[in-house]
Design an enzyme around this catalytic site. Structure first.
Site, PDB file in Angstrom:
ATOM      1  N   CYS A 262     -17.835  50.483  18.291  1.00 35.21           N
ATOM      2  CA  CYS A 262     -17.824  51.130  19.608  1.00 35.21           C
ATOM      3  C   CYS A 262     -19.097  50.875  20.419  1.00 35.21           C
ATOM      4  O   CYS A 262     -19.035  50.492  21.593  1.00 35.21           O
ATOM      5  CB  CYS A 262     -17.553  52.625  19.464  1.00 35.21           C
ATOM      6  N   HIS A 310     -19.354  58.422  18.793  1.00 38.25           N
ATOM      7  CA  HIS A 310     -18.449  57.449  19.411  1.00 38.25           C
ATOM      8  C   HIS A 310     -18.791  57.315  20.890  1.00 38.25           C
ATOM      9  O   HIS A 310     -19.297  58.250  21.514  1.00 38.25           O
ATOM     10  CB  HIS A 310     -16.994  57.885  19.247  1.00 38.25           C
ATOM     11  N   HIS A 322     -12.652  51.023  24.986  1.00 34.86           N
ATOM     12  CA  HIS A 322     -13.486  51.287  23.810  1.00 34.86           C
ATOM     13  C   HIS A 322     -12.938  50.550  22.595  1.00 34.86           C
ATOM     14  O   HIS A 322     -11.805  50.050  22.594  1.00 34.86           O
ATOM     15  CB  HIS A 322     -13.581  52.791  23.529  1.00 34.86           C
TER      16      HIS A 322
END
Length: 348
Positions: A262, A310, A322
Site C-alpha cells: 500500500c 494502511h 490502493h
C-alpha cells in the site's frame, strides 16, 4: 471473536481444519476454548481480516527497518572511506613530523616540502621571519594537525562502530518482521484454502457488503458535500502514476514497478511527481501535513486504521486507488469502506 472466545493465533490458524456441516458453511478451530462449536463464516472472515491486518502492520515494520538499514549502510560506507582517508593523512603527518624532528635535531631547520605542507601562504616572503620562528610555528602547526587528525579518526571509527551495531539491529528487526509477515500470510492462505468455491464467493460477498455499508454510512454523513478542491499539478502527476498501476498485484515490501504494497504505491506515485515522501503509511501519517476531510483533494493520502497501517490515494468522488492486501491487485475502491484515521497532503 464474539463473546469470550479468544482469537486464534497465527499458529492456530495454520493448523485449523474444516468441519463441514450439513450446510457446508462452518469450520472448527481445534485450539479454540470451545472446539466442539464450529466457527461461522463471519468468524472466519474476522480471523482473515485480523491475519491480513497483522501482516500489513508487520510489513510497515519491515519497510521501516529496511529503510533504516539502507541509510545506515550508506553511512557506514561513507565512514569507512573517511577512516581510510584519515589513516592516510595521519601516516603522512607522522612522516613529516619525523622528518621535522630529525632536521631540527641536526641543524634546526625544516625540509622544504614540510614548509610547503604547513604554510598558510607558500609565497610568503620568509626572509623577514627568523628561522627560529619558522621552526617553532611549523612544529606547532604540525602537532595541531596530528592531534586534530587523530581525534577525528577516533571519532569516525567510533561512529562507524555505532552505525554497524545499529545496522545489525535494523537487519534483525527486518528479519523478525519478515518472519511475522510470512507467518500471518501463510496462516491466512491456509485458512482460505480450506474453503470451497461457494464459501469463498460468500466470503467475498460479505466483505463487499460490509464495505458498501461503511461507504454508505460515510457518505450519508455529508462528509463529501463541501469537497470541491482540484488536484495540484504534482497531485495530478502522482494520481496519474497510481492509476497506471491498477491491475498490478499486491506484494508486501514491494514498491514497483511490477507489484506494490500500500505505501509502496503511494510513495512511488509521489516520487514520480518529484515529491519524495516517507516509505511507510505510519511515517506518512506522522510526517506529512494533516488535512480536514472537507479540504481533501485528489492526490491526497487517506490513512486507515488507528495504527495507520494502511494508505490509499484519494481519486475524487469518494474513491481511492490502493494496493489492498496479498492476493489482490491495485484497484479503485470506496474511500469509506475502511476505518479512516485521517488525511495527509504531501505537497505542502
Amino acid at each position: 471473536m464474539p463473546g469470550n472466545r479468544t482469537r486464534t493465533t497465527a499458529a492456530a490458524a495454520l493448523v485449523c481444519v474444516v468441519t463441514l456441516t450439513a450446510q457446508g458453511a462452518a469450520f472448527a478451530f481445534p485450539t479454540e476454548p470451545h472446539p466442539d462449536r464450529p466457527a461461522s463464516l463471519a468468524e472466519v472472515r474476522e480471523e482473515l481480516d485480523r491475519l491480513y491486518h497483522d501482516a500489513e502492520v508487520a510489513t510497515d515494520a519491515y519497510n521501516a527497518a529496511k529503510e533504516k538499514a539502507d541509510e545506515q549502510s550508506t553511512r557506514v560506507t561513507a565512514l569507512a572511506r573517511d577512516v581510510a582517508e584519515g589513516k592516510k593523512k595521519l601516516e603522512t603527518l607522522k612522516l613529516h613530523a619525523g622528518a621535522a624532528a630529525r632536521l631540527q635535531y641536526r641543524d634546526g631547520g625544516l625540509p622544504p616540502e614540510v614548509n610547503l605542507f604547513l604554510s598558510d601562504d607558500p609565497t610568503q616572503d620568509l626572509n623577514n621571519v627568523s628561522l627560529a620562528h619558522q621552526v617553532q610555528q611549523g612544529t606547532k602547526n604540525l602537532l595541531v594537525a596530528l592531534t586534530t587528525t587523530q581525534k577525528d579518526l577516533r571519532e569516525k571509527a567510533k561512529e562507524a562502530s555505532d552505525q554497524l551495531q545499529k545496522l545489525e539491529a535494523s537487519r534483525k528487526a527486518r528479519a523478525n518482521a519478515q518472519a511475522k509477515i510470512e507467518e500471518r500470510i501463510s496462516a491466512a492462505e491456509k485458512l482460505e484454502s480450506k474453503l470451497k468455491k461457494d464459501e469463498l464467493d460468500r466470503l467475498l460477498a460479505m466483505e463487499q457488503k460490509a464495505g458498501a455499508e461503511a461507504q454508505s454510512a460515510w457518505l450519508s454523513s455529508g462528509v463529501l458535500k463541501d469537497i470541491k478542491s482540484k488536484a495540484s499539478a504534482q497531485g495530478e502527476k502522482a494520481l496519474a502514476y497510481a492509476i497506471l498501476q491498477i491491475g498490478k498485484p499486491y506484494e508486501w515490501g514491494a514498491e514497483g514497478p511490477n507489484s506494490y504494497d500500500c505505501s509502496g504505491l503511494t510513495s512511488q506515485a509521489w516520487a514520480a511527481a518529484k515529491r519524495p515522501i516517507p516509505r511507510t503509511s505510519q511515517e506518512q501519517w506522522r510526517q506529512l501535513a494533516r488535512i480536514d476531510i472537507k479540504d481533501m483533494r485528489p492526490g491526497d493520502l487517506i490513512i486507515y486504521h488507528k495504527d495507520a497501517s494502511h494508505v490509499g490515494m484519494y481519486v475524487g468522488h469518494g474513491k481511492i486507488v490502493h494496493a489492498p492486501r496479498p492476493g489482490r491487485n491495485v484497484t479503485v475502491a470506496d474511500a469509506g469502506s475502511m476505518v479512516i484515521l485521517g488525511v495527509v497532503r504531501p505537497d505542502i
